[in-house]
Design a protein around this motif. Structure first.
Motif, mmCIF file in Angstrom:
data_model
loop_
_atom_site.group_PDB
_atom_site.id
_atom_site.type_symbol
_atom_site.label_atom_id
_atom_site.label_comp_id
_atom_site.label_asym_id
_atom_site.label_seq_id
_atom_site.Cartn_x
_atom_site.Cartn_y
_atom_site.Cartn_z
ATOM 1 N N GLU A 244 0.809 -1.364 -0.116
ATOM 2 C CA GLU A 244 -0.078 -0.138 -0.046
ATOM 3 C C GLU A 244 0.737 1.281 -0.018
ATOM 4 O O GLU A 244 1.469 1.539 0.602
ATOM 5 C CB GLU A 244 -0.729 0.026 1.062
ATOM 6 N N ASN A 245 0.336 2.085 -0.853
ATOM 7 C CA ASN A 245 1.541 3.687 -0.700
ATOM 8 C C ASN A 245 0.346 4.536 -0.192
ATOM 9 O O ASN A 245 -0.033 4.118 1.084
ATOM 10 C CB ASN A 245 1.674 3.985 -2.283
ATOM 11 N N ALA A 246 1.390 6.009 -0.161
ATOM 12 C CA ALA A 246 0.982 6.813 1.014
ATOM 13 C C ALA A 246 -0.628 7.117 0.740
ATOM 14 O O ALA A 246 -1.055 7.481 2.043
ATOM 15 C CB ALA A 246 1.616 8.026 1.173
ATOM 16 N N HIS A 247 -1.556 6.440 -0.510
ATOM 17 C CA HIS A 247 -2.398 6.651 -0.384
ATOM 18 C C HIS A 247 -3.950 5.846 0.041
ATOM 19 O O HIS A 247 -5.102 6.063 -0.292
ATOM 20 C CB HIS A 247 -2.436 7.240 -1.256
ATOM 21 N N GLY A 248 -3.415 4.472 0.163
ATOM 22 C CA GLY A 248 -4.118 3.666 0.908
ATOM 23 C C GLY A 248 -4.111 2.754 -0.455
ATOM 24 O O GLY A 248 -5.722 2.194 -0.165
ATOM 25 N N GLU A 249 -3.683 3.198 -1.364
ATOM 26 C CA GLU A 249 -3.810 2.068 -2.714
ATOM 27 C C GLU A 249 -2.712 1.101 -2.718
ATOM 28 O O GLU A 249 -1.536 1.239 -1.885
ATOM 29 C CB GLU A 249 -3.169 3.215 -4.194
ATOM 30 N N ILE A 250 -3.492 -0.049 -4.072
ATOM 31 C CA ILE A 250 -2.745 -1.565 -3.105
ATOM 32 C C ILE A 250 -1.378 -1.527 -5.083
ATOM 33 O O ILE A 250 -2.349 -0.983 -6.144
ATOM 34 C CB ILE A 250 -4.284 -2.691 -3.268
ATOM 35 N N CYS B 255 4.245 -10.140 -16.778
ATOM 36 C CA CYS B 255 4.254 -8.516 -16.625
ATOM 37 C C CYS B 255 3.850 -7.350 -17.097
ATOM 38 O O CYS B 255 5.131 -7.465 -17.745
ATOM 39 C CB CYS B 255 4.030 -7.940 -14.494
ATOM 40 N N VAL B 256 2.870 -6.658 -17.930
ATOM 41 C CA VAL B 256 2.582 -5.620 -18.397
ATOM 42 C C VAL B 256 2.805 -4.364 -18.130
ATOM 43 O O VAL B 256 3.094 -3.407 -18.828
ATOM 44 C CB VAL B 256 2.123 -5.773 -19.784
ATOM 45 N N SER B 257 2.892 -4.134 -16.891
ATOM 46 C CA SER B 257 2.217 -3.368 -16.099
ATOM 47 C C SER B 257 2.003 -3.359 -15.041
ATOM 48 O O SER B 257 1.254 -3.682 -14.105
ATOM 49 C CB SER B 257 0.734 -2.443 -16.651
ATOM 50 N N TRP B 258 2.321 -2.009 -14.109
ATOM 51 C CA TRP B 258 1.862 -2.282 -12.794
ATOM 52 C C TRP B 258 1.453 -0.996 -12.431
ATOM 53 O O TRP B 258 0.956 0.048 -12.817
ATOM 54 C CB TRP B 258 3.596 -1.616 -11.981
ATOM 55 N N SER B 259 0.652 -1.026 -11.743
ATOM 56 C CA SER B 259 -0.554 0.016 -11.277
ATOM 57 C C SER B 259 -1.324 0.108 -9.740
ATOM 58 O O SER B 259 -0.952 -0.825 -8.921
ATOM 59 C CB SER B 259 -1.735 0.065 -12.462
ATOM 60 N N TRP B 260 -1.442 1.446 -9.571
ATOM 61 C CA TRP B 260 -2.035 1.468 -6.995
ATOM 62 C C TRP B 260 -3.546 1.570 -8.268
ATOM 63 O O TRP B 260 -3.823 2.284 -8.455
ATOM 64 C CB TRP B 260 -1.289 2.653 -6.675
ATOM 65 N N TRP B 261 -4.046 0.835 -6.837
ATOM 66 C CA TRP B 261 -5.635 0.596 -7.201
ATOM 67 C C TRP B 261 -6.243 1.155 -5.626
ATOM 68 O O TRP B 261 -5.876 0.267 -4.690
ATOM 69 C CB TRP B 261 -6.175 -0.339 -7.682
ATOM 70 N N ARG B 262 -7.470 1.764 -5.645
ATOM 71 C CA ARG B 262 -8.016 2.200 -4.814
ATOM 72 C C ARG B 262 -8.502 0.858 -4.151
ATOM 73 O O ARG B 262 -9.247 -0.323 -5.340
ATOM 74 C CB ARG B 262 -9.070 3.181 -5.151
ATOM 75 N N PRO B 263 -8.960 0.239 -2.927
ATOM 76 C CA PRO B 263 -9.618 -1.224 -2.681
ATOM 77 C C PRO B 263 -11.044 -0.750 -3.077
ATOM 78 O O PRO B 263 -11.330 -2.166 -3.195
ATOM 79 C CB PRO B 263 -9.180 -1.183 -0.742
ATOM 80 N N GLU B 264 -11.699 0.166 -3.294
ATOM 81 C CA GLU B 264 -13.060 0.484 -3.411
ATOM 82 C C GLU B 264 -13.261 0.226 -4.868
ATOM 83 O O GLU B 264 -14.389 0.099 -5.050
ATOM 84 C CB GLU B 264 -13.321 1.299 -2.480
ATOM 85 N N ALA B 265 -11.537 -0.061 -5.540
ATOM 86 C CA ALA B 265 -11.896 0.339 -6.973
ATOM 87 C C ALA B 265 -11.324 -0.390 -7.527
ATOM 88 O O ALA B 265 -10.402 0.431 -8.291
ATOM 89 C CB ALA B 265 -12.219 1.467 -7.503
ATOM 90 N N LEU B 266 -10.619 -2.094 -7.306
ATOM 91 C CA LEU B 266 -10.023 -2.566 -7.612
ATOM 92 C C LEU B 266 -10.307 -3.115 -9.212
ATOM 93 O O LEU B 266 -10.757 -3.067 -9.485
ATOM 94 C CB LEU B 266 -10.068 -3.915 -7.259
ATOM 95 N N PRO B 267 -8.904 -2.885 -9.856
ATOM 96 C CA PRO B 267 -9.280 -3.526 -11.859
ATOM 97 C C PRO B 267 -10.078 -4.603 -11.970
ATOM 98 O O PRO B 267 -10.137 -5.796 -11.348
ATOM 99 C CB PRO B 267 -7.849 -3.700 -12.265
ATOM 100 N N GLU B 268 -10.979 -4.960 -13.161
ATOM 101 C CA GLU B 268 -10.859 -6.146 -14.001
ATOM 102 C C GLU B 268 -10.243 -6.614 -15.063
ATOM 103 O O GLU B 268 -10.291 -5.451 -15.783
ATOM 104 C CB GLU B 268 -12.834 -6.322 -13.976
ATOM 105 N N PRO B 269 -10.386 -8.019 -15.162
ATOM 106 C CA PRO B 269 -10.506 -8.885 -14.156
ATOM 107 C C PRO B 269 -9.352 -8.658 -13.577
ATOM 108 O O PRO B 269 -8.093 -8.625 -13.329
ATOM 109 C CB PRO B 269 -10.448 -10.287 -15.385
ATOM 110 N N LEU B 270 -9.856 -9.137 -12.004
ATOM 111 C CA LEU B 270 -8.905 -10.090 -11.065
ATOM 112 C C LEU B 270 -8.204 -11.281 -10.266
ATOM 113 O O LEU B 270 -9.662 -11.298 -10.916
ATOM 114 C CB LEU B 270 -9.034 -8.357 -9.992
ATOM 115 N N VAL B 271 -7.338 -12.351 -10.025
ATOM 116 C CA VAL B 271 -7.517 -13.417 -10.024
ATOM 117 C C VAL B 271 -8.329 -13.426 -8.612
ATOM 118 O O VAL B 271 -7.951 -12.669 -7.816
ATOM 119 C CB VAL B 271 -6.198 -13.490 -10.158
ATOM 120 N N PRO B 272 -9.216 -14.523 -8.574
ATOM 121 C CA PRO B 272 -10.308 -13.876 -7.838
ATOM 122 C C PRO B 272 -9.371 -14.304 -6.459
ATOM 123 O O PRO B 272 -10.142 -14.023 -5.601
ATOM 124 C CB PRO B 272 -11.300 -15.118 -8.399
ATOM 125 N N TYR B 273 -8.907 -15.634 -6.769
ATOM 126 C CA TYR B 273 -7.964 -15.498 -4.690
ATOM 127 C C TYR B 273 -7.265 -14.506 -4.342
ATOM 128 O O TYR B 273 -7.230 -14.335 -3.042
ATOM 129 C CB TYR B 273 -7.553 -16.924 -4.503
#
Length: 337
Positions: A205-211, A299-317
């Motif tokens: 998690e970064n300083a903004h709480g993004e994963i 892996c072709v890209s790294w990005s930071w995501w808000r936990p309430e707005a995670l990207p799709e598709p995301l590995v379910p586990y």
């Protein structure tokens, strides 16, 4: 394997020159006596390892939806072979004629037929060989080593797919939330004990709480075109040491082992017939560096995501693990009957 590649063990693990689109698949076929089916290649200039014994296989074509379809098509086209149970075993690399590396998905399957009955459309012949005979054959050392590793697992009764080699796509609901799929493990379907594979995952998690999440390459051995943690499997090392190494090799992040804490585990069966996996998730409280693309074949890209707005598709586990971490839970089971 196609004619424009040669196997290599010398590509630097942190900066491979990976071909952005191509990928190959090969078949490690063995019988009940522990012999392996090898393909004698044509002895002509301009092809990879002319006149050598090799595995059946070839390159992915546009109509192949995944590398399992690639190897099944190649087996049919080259030898008229149809092997019902093919499991991912390992991911190797090859060097193409332009100097880039190409990932090769190795599938393993059992077949006990007579190779002289097959209609071979490429190469000279197919023949069964025991592993102890192979040092006397003209073949790539990496192929010989691949057979040796598989044979050791087979002899010890511990054969199962190797880490990072599962192609099964996990199901999700229309809302993108994971469904609790109930499947049978490889142990349940084969009647043999199968060890649990251990994976490690970085929760950052970064300083903004993004994963931090990575978008996996379309031809990745697992979860192509899908977002996932930075992750890997232990190679004769502790889980924390593995996490530190993977973070450095995959993204150029430097993490002190003392800054790592365990936060969650998902014990799952990904798909029918696959071995159980224990996916350990660790949080790094501090790190140095900015995420970089150092393994573009994975892996072709790294990005930071808000936990309430995670990207799709995301590995379910991975989604289940994120939910568990945020809820303060330490453990999730997935896919067990």
């Amino acid at each position: 394997m196609n004619d424009q590649t040669s196997q290599t063990d010398s590509a630097p693990p942190h900066q491979p020159r990976v071909h952005p689109q191509r990928a190959n698949a090969s078949a490690l076929i063995y019988n009940e006596s522990g012999a392996y089916l090898l393909h004698l290649r044509d002895d002509r200039p301009g092809i990879w390892e002319p006149g050598s014994w090799s595995l059946l296989g070839g390159g992915r074509e546009p109509g192949d939806r995944c590398l399992e379809e690639t190897i099944r098509r190649e087996l049919r086209e080259e030898a008229g072979l149809d092997i019902p149970d093919l499991l991912p075993f390992a991911v190797e690399r090859a060097r193409s004629s332009d100097g880039t590396t190409i990932p090769i998905q190795i599938f393993a399957g059992q077949w006990s037929g007579d190779p002289t009955d097959l209609e071979l459309t490429e190469g000279v012949m197919l023949h069964w060989f025991r592993p102890e005979v192979m040092p006397r054959l003209r073949m790539a050392p990496s192929t010989r080593e691949l057979v040796r590793r598989h044979a050791e697992l087979l002899d010890a009764g511990r054969y199962g797919p190797a880490p990072s080699t599962t192609f099964a796509d996990a199901d999700t609901t229309a809302a993108g939330r994971p469904q609790q799929q109930r499947t049978r493990s490889a142990a349940a379907t084969s009647g043999r004990p199968v060890p649990t594979i251990i994976g490690v995952h970085l929760y950052l998690e970064n300083a903004h709480g993004e994963i931090l999440l990575g978008l996996r390459h379309p031809d990745s051995a697992y979860a192509g075109k899908t977002w996932h943690f930075l992750a890997g499997h232990c190679e004769q090392e502790s889980a924390v040491a593995c996490l530190v190494r993977e973070a450095r090799e995959e993204a150029g992040l430097l993490i002190d082992p003392g800054d790592v804490e365990y936060v969650h585990a998902v014990h799952l069966i990904d798909a029918p017939g696959t071995p159980p996996r224990m996916q350990l998730v660790f949080r790094a409280r501090h790190w140095t560096g900015t995420p970089e693309i150092l393994e573009p074949d994975r892996c072709v890209s790294w990005s930071w995501w808000r936990p309430e707005a995670l990207p799709e598709p995301l590995v379910p586990y991975a989604r289940a693990a994120i939910d568990g971490v945020r809820e303060g839970r330490l453990y999730t089971e997935w896919g067990w009957t």
